[in-house]
Design an enzyme around this catalytic site. Structure first.
Site, mmCIF file in Angstrom:
data_model
loop_
_atom_site.group_PDB
_atom_site.id
_atom_site.type_symbol
_atom_site.label_atom_id
_atom_site.label_comp_id
_atom_site.label_asym_id
_atom_site.label_seq_id
_atom_site.Cartn_x
_atom_site.Cartn_y
_atom_site.Cartn_z
ATOM 1 N N VAL A 168 1.149 -3.743 3.877
ATOM 2 C CA VAL A 168 1.008 -5.002 4.633
ATOM 3 C C VAL A 168 2.230 -5.913 4.606
ATOM 4 O O VAL A 168 2.275 -6.882 5.358
ATOM 5 C CB VAL A 168 -0.201 -5.866 4.207
ATOM 6 N N TYR B 156 -2.950 -2.577 -10.422
ATOM 7 C CA TYR B 156 -2.818 -2.232 -8.998
ATOM 8 C C TYR B 156 -2.023 -3.313 -8.245
ATOM 9 O O TYR B 156 -1.163 -3.000 -7.411
ATOM 10 C CB TYR B 156 -4.225 -2.056 -8.394
ATOM 11 N N TYR C 179 -4.764 4.152 7.583
ATOM 12 C CA TYR C 179 -6.142 3.631 7.594
ATOM 13 C C TYR C 179 -6.909 4.145 8.818
ATOM 14 O O TYR C 179 -6.825 5.326 9.137
ATOM 15 C CB TYR C 179 -6.151 2.091 7.547
ATOM 16 N N SER D 21 0.798 -1.239 0.000
ATOM 17 C CA SER D 21 0.000 0.000 0.000
ATOM 18 C C SER D 21 0.826 1.283 0.000
ATOM 19 O O SER D 21 0.273 2.354 -0.229
ATOM 20 C CB SER D 21 -0.932 0.021 1.211
ATOM 21 N N LYS E 106 0.481 3.385 -2.966
ATOM 22 C CA LYS E 106 -0.691 4.257 -3.153
ATOM 23 C C LYS E 106 -0.311 5.736 -3.071
ATOM 24 O O LYS E 106 -0.827 6.566 -3.809
ATOM 25 C CB LYS E 106 -1.753 3.954 -2.082
HETATM 26 N N1 GLN Z 1 -1.977 -5.333 -2.158
HETATM 27 C C1 GLN Z 1 -2.604 -5.212 -0.880
HETATM 28 C C2 GLN Z 1 -4.117 -5.293 -0.997
HETATM 29 O O1 GLN Z 1 -4.672 -4.738 -1.880
HETATM 30 C C3 GLN Z 1 -2.182 -3.918 -0.248
HETATM 31 C C4 GLN Z 1 -2.838 -3.681 1.091
HETATM 32 C C5 GLN Z 1 -1.981 -3.008 2.088
HETATM 33 O O2 GLN Z 1 -0.757 -2.911 1.967
HETATM 34 N N2 GLN Z 1 -2.611 -2.563 3.158
HETATM 35 O O3 GLN Z 1 -4.758 -5.934 -0.206
#
Ligand code: GLN
Length: 319
Positions: free
Chosen positions: A262, A192, A244, A66, A69
């Site tokens: 994650v 993505y 988050y 993430s 992003k």
């Molecule tokens: N690729 C992961 C997902 O879409 C990224 C989520 C994350 O890093 N929180 O679930």
């Protein structure tokens, strides 16, 4: 940087402080991530003058997840501008998990912000390019410019997530039904998922963060990757949404914009000063690295980085 003569020693101290933290669990909803060594831990501070300070496993690579992003959002803002992206993707916190479907429904199909999966998918869909392959190449090259060297796809992570990605596919379809995604939603999920599977180290994300801290100029290569205005917009979105549903708690404790992934990475930005990159795979229940938070909080406190802190004006102290 002036007054930062102790940063090398403080980076080592932040590492030692984080090492004492053994709570948290390695992510396993992407099967390959469950195989990561939970003890890996790296800390890196990249200053805007190009100095780098590392401790522990700062050169070990992991998937950016993430954290991508933040940088894809910056690239899209650079291309499409502040207003369009604000209207289409939003900037407000959902208060819900990164992969929440309920957040979309509660907001009548609006993805809310680019740091949760719904908003990130809507943002990736906006990346210019005539085909998913071109969009992917633009993202890979753009994130590589932030890092200062070519970033590579981790094919194993990509395939592992694609095989178990039904939830992101559902989110993308839902956004299509609300016309927030106007190209093939499954191809958007594919791009993505690739962007999330780019390999980076704690050092790489520190340099990527330092670029956002430095008005968009990569302090190692000297390249202007995005404009200073885009950095400002990206950092405010990170401050509100980067961790988050724990974004408020993070801002309260650390007082800096940051973004977690994650796989266990966290990038934190001290505007005008530095980027901090940390990596440790054990996560809290919101998906944020536990050791990473401890080390970053140590650095924010010891270097006095909290953007909300102020001293009494010297004029008031005069007799
Ligand atoms: N690729 C992961 C997902 O879409 C990224 C989520 C994350 O890093 N929180 O679930």
């Amino acid at each position: 940087m002036q007054g930062w003569d102790k940063v090398e020693a403080l980076t080592a101290d932040a590492y030692a402080f984080g090492l004492g933290e053994t709570r948290g669990l390695v992510a396993d909803y992407i099967p390959i991530l469950a195989e990561t060594d939970p003890e890996l831990f790296g800390v890196c501070v990249a200053e805007v003058d190009g100095s780098i300070h590392s401790a522990g496993d700062a050169a070990v690579e992991f998937s950016i997840q993430s954290i991508s992003k933040a940088f894809v959002y910056a690239l899209v803002c650079e291309e499409l501008g502040h207003d369009l992206v604000k209207e289409h993707v939003g900037v407000n916190n959902t208060g819900l998990a990164f992969n929440s479907v309920m957040a979309i429904e509660l907001n009548y199909g609006h993805p809310m912000n680019p740091m949760v999966n719904a908003g990130a998918l809507a943002t990736t869909a906006l990346v210019p390019g005539g085909s998913p392959a071109e969009q992917w190449e633009l993202i890979r090259q753009g994130l590589s410019r932030f890092a200062g060297h070519p970033l590579e796809l981790d094919g194993e992570v990509y395939r592992s997530e694609m095989a178990t990605n039904q939830r992101n596919m559902a989110i993308a379809r839902l956004l299509e039904s609300y016309r927030r995604i106007e190209i093939d939603p499954l191809k958007v999920v594919d791009v993505y998922t690739k962007q999330c599977a780019l390999r980076v180290s704690a050092r790489d994300i520190a340099v990527m963060g330092a670029t956002l801290a430095d008005g968009g100029v990569n302090p190692i290569t000297g390249e202007q990757v995005v404009s200073a205005a885009v950095c400002r917009d990206t950092l405010s979105v990170l401050a509100a949404n980067g961790m988050y549903e724990r974004s408020g708690e993070w801002l309260f404790e650390i007082g800096l914009p940051g973004k977690s992934g994650v796989a266990g990475g966290i990038v934190t930005i001290s505007p005008g000063k530095a980027g901090i990159g940390v990596f440790s795979p054990r996560l809290d229940s919101a998906g944020n690295s536990v050791r990473g938070q401890a080390a970053t909080s140590f650095l924010s406190r010891s270097l006095g980085l909290n953007i909300f802190a102020s001293d009494v004006s010297p004029t008031r102290l005069e007799p």
